[in-house]
Design an enzyme around this catalytic site. Structure first.
Site, PDB file in Angstrom:
ATOM      1  N   LYS A   1      46.956  -1.974 -40.570  1.00  0.00           N
ATOM      2  CA  LYS A   1      47.379  -2.585 -39.386  1.00  0.00           C
ATOM      3  C   LYS A   1      47.017  -4.190 -39.290  1.00  0.00           C
ATOM      4  CE  LYS A   1      45.678  -2.818 -34.346  1.00  0.00           C
ATOM      5  NZ  LYS A   1      45.299  -4.137 -34.472  1.00  0.00           N
TER       6      LYS A   1
ATOM      7  N   LEU B   1      41.983   1.494 -33.164  1.00  0.00           N
ATOM      8  CA  LEU B   1      41.597   0.205 -33.800  1.00  0.00           C
ATOM      9  C   LEU B   1      42.050  -0.949 -32.876  1.00  0.00           C
ATOM     10  CD1 LEU B   1      40.323  -0.512 -36.724  1.00  0.00           C
ATOM     11  CD2 LEU B   1      42.520  -0.952 -37.557  1.00  0.00           C
ATOM     12  N   ASP B   2      40.856  -1.908 -32.557  1.00  0.00           N
ATOM     13  CA  ASP B   2      41.154  -2.710 -31.542  1.00  0.00           C
ATOM     14  C   ASP B   2      42.424  -3.814 -31.810  1.00  0.00           C
ATOM     15  OD1 ASP B   2      38.907  -1.647 -30.204  1.00  0.00           O
ATOM     16  OD2 ASP B   2      37.465  -3.246 -31.009  1.00  0.00           O
ATOM     17  N   PHE B   3      43.088  -4.257 -30.758  1.00  0.00           N
ATOM     18  CA  PHE B   3      43.980  -5.179 -30.872  1.00  0.00           C
ATOM     19  C   PHE B   3      43.642  -6.098 -31.754  1.00  0.00           C
ATOM     20  CE2 PHE B   3      46.039  -9.144 -29.038  1.00  0.00           C
ATOM     21  CZ  PHE B   3      47.207  -8.558 -29.099  1.00  0.00           C
TER      22      PHE B   3
ATOM     23  N   SER C   1      41.492  -6.389 -34.285  1.00  0.00           N
ATOM     24  CA  SER C   1      41.053  -5.969 -35.511  1.00  0.00           C
ATOM     25  C   SER C   1      42.340  -5.476 -36.491  1.00  0.00           C
ATOM     26  CB  SER C   1      40.095  -4.809 -35.557  1.00  0.00           C
ATOM     27  OG  SER C   1      39.062  -4.897 -34.521  1.00  0.00           O
TER      28      SER C   1
END
Length: 317
Positions: free
Chosen positions: A146, A181-183, A185
């Site tokens: 990602k 998973l954070d935006f 990250s």
């Protein structure tokens, strides 16, 4: 001298009758009471009403289901949604509580409901959901690198880019991300339609390891890093001990590798914020033994059979 007159009952006088063993006040069964049935006070010929525990209401039958239609074994609604690839079981539970799920034209907002995946009409946000049978449910496991600036979700109401737009090698199979998973990250993100495995990998009791490379502001002292290694107190409670080591130093920042076994929201960022070294960049380099080796940002690959077997061993399948 007067003589006693013999009674019709065999010569015994009325004064010498045997006392009744029936408790006082208990009525005897009359001649018209059928044999084998207990006497019940109240209206003659009717039994006293018995108190029965109320059973939970069953889901309404599908009005469009045809008579004699095949039926499958009932399964819980959130598990059916996960099997259909709508979301993970945990996310499906949230969707149910939010009132976004309807079964046979009735909104469901309580947990534990069971449905028939073959005959019940299931809709999420108005869209019909088809639940495949267990025997025809092909499991897909995908590892995605990602990139930052992409949401970890199946769709976004504000039209922002999601991880689903980066997947192109699953032939239309509906997948969902495992965990979050954070935006801002980047890193290793597992996507699958295996709801049971996804639930296990995110369950706290399995302590699945996640490794991050964090670029933090300044240079943390060893005493501060030791706090993370032992476990540090946050607003939502203490953290589990983490494996922490310094990877290298930049001009004003430091790269630190940290491995955690929890899935709390924004945990790594909050841990470094607590020791006053906020995270400037965060990359998840490994998830449950799956690494990013040879996988550039925005690309994905299918897992090997050996990797899937190792994941199931972690989740004690």
């Amino acid at each position: 001298m007067s003589q006693q007159t013999p009674s019709k009952s065999g010569g015994r006088s009325s004064s010498s009758k045997r006392p009744s063993s029936r408790p006082a006040g208990k009525p005897s069964r009359g001649k018209n009471t059928p044999a084998g049935k207990k006497f019940s006070p109240g209206k003659p010929g009717k039994k006293a009403p018995s108190k029965k525990a109320k059973r939970p209401q069953k889901p309404a039958l599908n009005p469009d289901a045809k008579k004699g239609q095949l039926q499958a074994d009932p399964i819980r609604l959130h598990k059916a949604l996960a099997r259909a690839g709508v979301a993970s079981r945990r996310k499906a539970e949230e969707m149910i509580l939010e009132g976004r799920v309807r079964v046979n034209n009735a909104t469901v907002q309580e947990m534990g409901m069971k449905i028939d995946p073959m005959s019940d009409d299931i809709r999420v946000d108005g869209r019909k959901v088809s639940v495949p049978s267990e025997s025809h449910h092909d499991k897909v496991y995908l590892l995605l690198h990602k990139p930052a600036g992409v949401l970890t979700t199946t769709k976004d109401d504000r039209g922002r880019r999601t991880v689903m737009e980066l997947i192109s090698n699953v032939d239309g199979t509906r997948l969902f991300p495992v965990g979050r998973l954070d935006f801002d990250s980047e890193g290793a993100l597992l996507l699958t339609n295996d709801g049971d495995l996804a639930h296990a990998l995110t369950h706290p009791k399995y302590h699945v390891a996640k490794t991050y490379a964090a670029k933090v502001k300044g240079t943390p002292k060893e005493a501060d890093l030791d706090k993370l290694r032992r476990g540090i107190y946050l607003d939502d409670g203490p953290t589990n001990p983490a494996h922490v080591e310094v990877l290298g130093k930049a001009r004003i920042n430091t790269w630190v590798e940290i491995t955690i076994t929890e899935g709390r929201n924004r945990l790594v960022k909050r841990m470094f914020w607590r020791i006053r070294h906020p995270v400037m960049k965060l990359v998840r380099t490994e998830f449950a033994g799956l690494t990013l080796d040879g996988l550039p940002p925005g690309k994905s690959r299918l897992l090997t059979k050996r990797e899937v077997a190792r994941l199931k061993e972690l989740a004690t399948f």
